[in-house]
Design a protein around this motif. Structure first.
Motif, short mmCIF file in Angstrom:
data_model
loop_
_atom_site.label_atom_id
_atom_site.label_comp_id
_atom_site.label_asym_id
_atom_site.label_seq_id
_atom_site.Cartn_x
_atom_site.Cartn_y
_atom_site.Cartn_z
N ASN A 150 1.63 3.71 1.87
CA ASN A 150 1.42 4.02 3.29
C ASN A 150 1.56 5.50 3.59
OD1 ASN A 150 1.10 1.45 5.09
ND2 ASN A 150 2.53 0.88 3.47
N CYS A 201 -4.32 4.17 -1.11
CA CYS A 201 -5.33 3.86 -0.10
C CYS A 201 -6.57 4.74 -0.30
CB CYS A 201 -4.76 4.08 1.29
SG CYS A 201 -3.28 3.11 1.65
N GLY A 233 -1.67 7.09 2.40
CA GLY A 233 -2.77 6.71 3.28
C GLY A 233 -2.68 7.40 4.63
N GLN A 239 -6.57 -0.18 3.06
CA GLN A 239 -5.46 -0.71 2.27
C GLN A 239 -6.03 -1.73 1.30
OE1 GLN A 239 -1.44 -1.36 3.99
NE2 GLN A 239 -2.63 -1.89 5.80
N SER A 289 0.84 -1.19 0.00
CA SER A 289 0.00 0.00 0.00
C SER A 289 0.88 1.24 0.00
CB SER A 289 -0.88 0.01 1.25
OG SER A 289 -1.78 -1.06 1.26
#
Length: 328
Positions: free
Chosen positions: A145, A309, A148, A277, A143
């Motif tokens: 990250n 995300c 997100g 995710q 993902s």
């Protein structure tokens, strides 16, 4: 269990958001000496801990896709322990696996396991977490990250009214995702001087540890009005602790994963948001890439691929049509 067609629909959505290349088979190269045009054989899938719905989905989707593509599939779990992971790799080698789909136990400690599989001529495709070395795995699919974390932090800041005292629950330190998310939170929150972090604890992605660490943080900081959690399990543990203390009302809790229990907590107004995710998407993609490599010898052009995300709030939670699956 999702069908391949349903998973493919999800892939179109999230891959479009992520803007990253996939290793589809429509334009596959002519088979090389390293590939088998017929495919087939055993694909070993190694996840972290299937008691967590995120990792269970990862294993379930990967095994379903592998079977639909004509392979046998087996799923094992290392539960964050590099020694257990190493044993599972040994088993995959002795079982003559044609590929390994691995969610690494440790960014550094899993490097040796990938090297061992390579020495046995078994291609490894990493999902969810990275290792701190490139050129070993055929692909590392994770993902996004940082993206997100920024999404979640922006929502959390707004819910906090840009002011207040808060604590953070940090994931497993051996997983690079934990630090990436924490850094992403800090990058956004640091722009608001009236938001002050008064405590931070490691809870290893675990609900029980999230509960216990939240109790300790609450005892030391009774006037907090916000909790940032690196994943949903820790956030849900924190919510349980806050409920027990009669403190949940007025405290903004944010999560990360898009787990079914977290989505329900968002709908119930107990959690401000979660960040989805797309684990079902990259678990599928890893197997598709493995299939392409097995049949053609063609590895992805990009080893590291990230998948964006999606922020889940009360406004769009109804669009979660299956675990970790968002349909606009």
């Amino acid at each position: 269990m999702k069908t391949l067609a349903a998973l493919a629909t999800a892939s179109v959505l999230v891959l479009g958001l992520a803007g990253c290349a996939s290793g589809g088979t429509d334009d596959a190269a002519e088979p090389t000496d390293t590939g088998s045009a017929d495919g087939g054989g055993l694909i070993t899938i190694i996840v972290n801990d299937p008691s967590n719905p995120y990792w269970k989905t990862e294993g379930d989707v990967a095994s379903a896709v592998a079977e639909e593509l004509g392979y046998e599939a087996t799923v094992g779990a290392h539960k964050g322990d590099a020694n257990t992971e190493n044993t599972l790799i040994d088993t995959a080698i002795s079982n003559k696996s044609v590929a390994i789909i691995l969610d690494p136990a440790n960014a550094d400690g899993s490097i040796a396991a990938v090297k061992k599989a390579n020495a046995a001529d078994i291609p490894v495709f990493l999902v969810n977490a990275e290792i701190n070395e490139t050129g070993l795995a055929k692909a590392q699919l994770v993902s996004n990250n940082a993206q997100g974390a920024a999404l979640g932090a922006q929502e959390w800041v707004a819910a906090m009214g840009e002011a207040g005292e808060y604590v953070e629950l940090f994931g497993a330190p051996a997983d690079n995702n934990a630090q990436t998310r924490s850094n992403g939170f800090t990058t956004v929150i640091s722009q608001y001087p009236e938001l002050v972090q008064v405590g931070k604890e490691v809870a290893d992605w675990d609900r029980t540890k999230g509960h216990d660490k939240m109790q300790s943080l609450l005892q030391a900081n009774s006037d907090i009005n916000g909790v940032m959690a690196g994943n949903d399990e820790m956030a849900l543990g924190a919510i349980a602790a806050l409920k027990e203390a009669g403190k949940l009302e007025g405290i903004v809790v944010g999560g990360f994963d898009g787990a079914p229990d977290a989505v329900e907590a968002v709908i119930a107004g107990e959690m401000a948001y979660t960040v989805l995710q797309p684990v079902a998407v990259f678990a599928e993609e890893a197997v598709v890439l493995a299939d392409t490599f097995i049949r053609t010898g063609e590895a992805p052009a990009e080893e590291k691929q990230s998948f964006d995300c999606i922020l889940i709030t009360a406004d769009n939670a109804a669009n979660m049509t299956a675990p970790f699956t968002y349909t606009p």
